[in-house]
Scaffold this motif. Structure first.
Motif: not given
Length: 415
Positions: A200-208, A232-240
């Protein structure tokens, strides 16, 4: 002292012109021109693996190089080989491009049409800078100078073939052998790495995606440090939001991860876009996961042809991993190899979902038992790919084996 110069020129006429002028420079040792970005990076990596002293002092990058754009290529060379002075050769000598080139890491810019005096001046300045950096590095400075960690992308020929399970287990195997490992989820619209590892992690690759220069500290803020030791560098929770991640961002991210980790596993999912295409183009090894059925093998053939048309990966440079393998299936690995024109991995993953069901449902892929034939095959595959430090390693329970003892050097078989 002679100056070694390596030109990367995508235009034949420009290559001849640059080669002629370089041959006239005093104390210069120009190499033959390389025609694309992949050849340049591969050549520099090979030289760096031998010794820092084997690298050329100067690299010339022509504006028409490809498939990686010139400025992105300069940034990549500067990040991976900081002791090399890079000079951009371009018809656009405007202040804006000059500033962008300097921001990317170039040590100078030469305008077209080429002038002997300007070329000599820029090459001499870049070479002097390179020599100074190497002298500094020789005094024990803690600066990265090698080709970096190994980057492996894992793609699926189609959905549901086991791409993420494969990526996760390869990462766990590499980590269990003592490597520093990052697992990046570039299945941007539907990535499941977090689900498979109970994160459970809020940050994702989108933050970069809006960061111009991804520093180690910025990268660290976006990484999740998993209990297994994986970064881990995760995909965003919101796919769009995956559309916010460009190929430029991915190139920076892969370069930054390569600098920090010994092994970087990238889950590229099954859908092609500019972002995961950039990762595949930059990877040291590219895996394509298939299952032994007609529909999937046809999809694999389409995928390989697509990569070839996009000039990001040749079929013979792709390793196909056969998942859910059984001896009695009509489609055997040699046939898959023939149809796809790829290399099929020596180890196939046996069809045994019962072993996986519990850890998949619990979202704890790290708890898969050591005696699992699926785990043994996947960790053996990691050994074959050179992702583990030795054939005999140990996980936290001291049970990791590099596969050959476990599988007897044969393809896995279903039970």
């Amino acid at each position: 002292m002679s100056t070694r110069i390596l030109p990367a020129v995508g235009d034949a006429d420009a290559a001849r012109s640059i080669t002629t002028l370089l041959s006239q420079l005093p104390d210069a040792e120009p190499a033959g021109p390389l025609g694309d970005s992949t050849s340049l990076l591969d050549t520099l990596a090979r030289l760096a693996s031998e010794s820092l002293d084997e690298l050329p002092e100067v690299v010339l990058v022509h504006e028409r190089i490809g498939p990686v754009p010139a400025l992105e290529l300069i940034r990549e060379v500067s990040l991976r080989f900081p002791a090399v002075g890079v000079v951009l050769v371009t018809a656009d000598a405007s202040p804006g491009l000059y500033s962008a080139a300097m921001d990317s890491g170039a040590r100078g810019l030469v305008g077209l049409p080429l002038s002997y005096e300007e070329l000599a001046t820029r090459v001499q300045a870049a070479a002097g800078w390179s020599v100074g950096v190497r002298r500094h590095l020789g005094q024990g400075a803690d600066v990265f100078t090698g080709p970096g960690g190994t980057v492996v992308t894992v793609s699926g020929a189609k959905g549901g073939v086991g791409t993420t399970v494969t990526a996760v287990q390869l990462a766990l195997a590499a980590k269990a052998s003592g490597q520093t490992v990052a697992l990046a989820d570039l299945d941007l619209q539907s990535g499941d790495v977090a689900s498979y590892l109970d994160v459970q992690f809020r940050r994702s690759i989108v933050d970069l995606s809006t960061i111009q220069d991804i520093s180690p500290r910025v990268l660290q803020d976006a990484l999740y440090n998993h209990d297994t030791g994986l970064g881990l560098l995760l995909a965003p929770g919101e796919g769009e939001r995956g559309e916010e991640v460009s190929d430029r961002v991915v190139r920076q991210i892969i370069s930054a991860l390569r600098h920090r980790f010994e092994v970087v596993i990238v889950d590229c999912g099954t859908h092609m876009n500019a972002a995961n295409a950039a990762a595949i183009e930059m990877a040291d090894r590219t895996l394509l996961v298939v299952t032994p059925d007609v529909v999937t093998v046809r999809a694999a053939k389409r995928m390989v042809r697509l990569w070839d048309r996009l000039q990001i990966r040749k079929a013979e440079e792709t390793i196909t991993v056969v998942n859910r393998y059984t001896r009695n299936t009509e489609i055997q690995p040699p046939l898959i190899e023939k149809i796809t024109s790829t290399k099929v991995a020596r180890i196939a993953i046996p069809a045994n979902f019962k072993e996986l069901q519990g850890v998949v449902d619990a979202g704890r892929m790290q708890d898969l038992e050591a005696k699992s034939t699926v785990k043994q095959a996947m960790w053996g595959l990691a050994g074959d790919l050179g992702l583990v430090k030795s054939a005999e390693g140990a996980d936290k329970q001291g049970r990791f084996r590099g596969d050959r003892g476990a599988l007897g050097g044969r393809r896995g078989r279903a039970k």
